[in-house]
Design an enzyme around this catalytic site. Structure first.
Site, PDB file in Angstrom:
ATOM      1  N   ASP A  80       0.818  -1.219   0.000  1.00  0.00           N
ATOM      2  CA  ASP A  80       0.000   0.000   0.000  1.00  0.00           C
ATOM      3  C   ASP A  80       0.851   1.268   0.000  1.00  0.00           C
ATOM      4  O   ASP A  80       0.332   2.361   0.194  1.00  0.00           O
ATOM      5  CB  ASP A  80      -0.964  -0.003   1.201  1.00  0.00           C
ATOM      6  N   GLU A 125       1.153   4.388   7.236  1.00  0.00           N
ATOM      7  CA  GLU A 125       0.159   3.936   6.276  1.00  0.00           C
ATOM      8  C   GLU A 125      -0.320   5.117   5.421  1.00  0.00           C
ATOM      9  O   GLU A 125      -0.010   6.277   5.725  1.00  0.00           O
ATOM     10  CB  GLU A 125      -1.015   3.302   7.039  1.00  0.00           C
TER      11      GLU A 125
END
Ligand code: PGA
Length: 260
Positions: A136, A143
């Site tokens: 990702d 993140e």
């Protein structure tokens, strides 16, 4: 940013191990920031092989951790402290005193995060930070949509990252939701960033990080802001790079004295 395309993961490991050994030749007590996961293992194996062969002196090296799970019992084999001790510190023949990391078991997590940022600064800063990349686009455990200015702090893992890391546990239910990670701002303070990515599963994230815009939605794109960032990719991880031909030609023509 320099992009180096290597034939395979073993060649990537040798190249990054060479950069670490050269750094320790110039600065024997360099602070090496290490990453966990599968990708960096060939680096640690290559460096340990050189130490055994008497080709590298790492005896004064200092090692620091990039991130850590929150709440695993002390000594859990998959805590990143355990992983770094097992995969890096012990094979290099270093003592646990040469190693620092955030306290994933702290009662006061924000205080532990601030203490780790302070400890890195007091240690003189990270000389070379090795990074992996998540599918990702994460670096460390930053993140998507992590602040590009973030400091070490608690984060919640995406479902995708927990799935990716379930292989290290009995199943996804055992993968912690929370982690402490050096922030992107913290990572950018290292003097040299080296991102290593191997395998087709990383090709999309690598292309977005290297050739896309700088954007918090792709945390690894923050490397574009660093004056000395090196991205080492194998053929599979490089397979979506539009500028692959340019990167190959540039590296082939690079003066050998320059190193990474
Ligand atoms: P991996 O992890 O090397 O195990 O793919 C990389 C990362 O999540 O940063």
């Amino acid at each position: 940013m320099e992009v180096v395309i290597v034939p395979d993961a073993a060649a990537g490991g040798e190249l990054v191990a060479t950069a670490m050994a050269d750094l320790l030749g110039r600065k024997p007590d360099a602070l090496l920031g290490v990453a966990t996961g599968s990708t960096p293992l060939p680096v640690y194996r290559a460096l340990a092989a050189r130490v055994r062969a008497g080709e590298a002196d790492v005896s004064r090296a200092r090692i620091c951790q990039l991130d850590e799970y929150v709440g695993l019992p002390a000594g859990h084999p998959e805590s990143y402290r355990s992983v770094v001790l097992r995969e890096v510190v012990e094979p290099l023949g270093l003592s646990p005193d040469s190693f620092m990391g955030p306290d994933g078991g702290a009662e006061d997590v924000p205080a532990a995060c601030a203490a780790y940022d302070r400890a890195l600064a007091e240690a003189g800063g990270v000389d070379l930070q090795l990074l992996g990349i998540g599918t990702d686009g994460h670096i460390g455990f930053n993140e998507p949509c992590s602040s590009l200015a973030s400091r070490t702090r608690i984060k919640t893992l995406t479902e995708q990252t927990r799935q990716d890391n379930a292989r290290f546990f009995d199943g996804i239910d055992d993968v912690p939701h929370h982690v402490i990670t050096q922030g992107i701002g913290t990572i950018l303070e290292a003097r040299h960033l080296v991102l290593l990515a191997t395998g087709e599963a990383k090709a999309e994230a690598v292309a977005l990080a290297v050739e896309g815009p700088v954007a918090a939605v792709v945390p690894a794109s923050a490397l574009q802001l660093h004056p000395h960032a090196t991205v080492v990719v194998d053929e599979a991880a490089a397979s979506r790079l539009k500028l692959a031909g340019y990167f190959r030609a540039t590296y082939a023509a690079k003066p050998s004295w320059q190193g990474l």
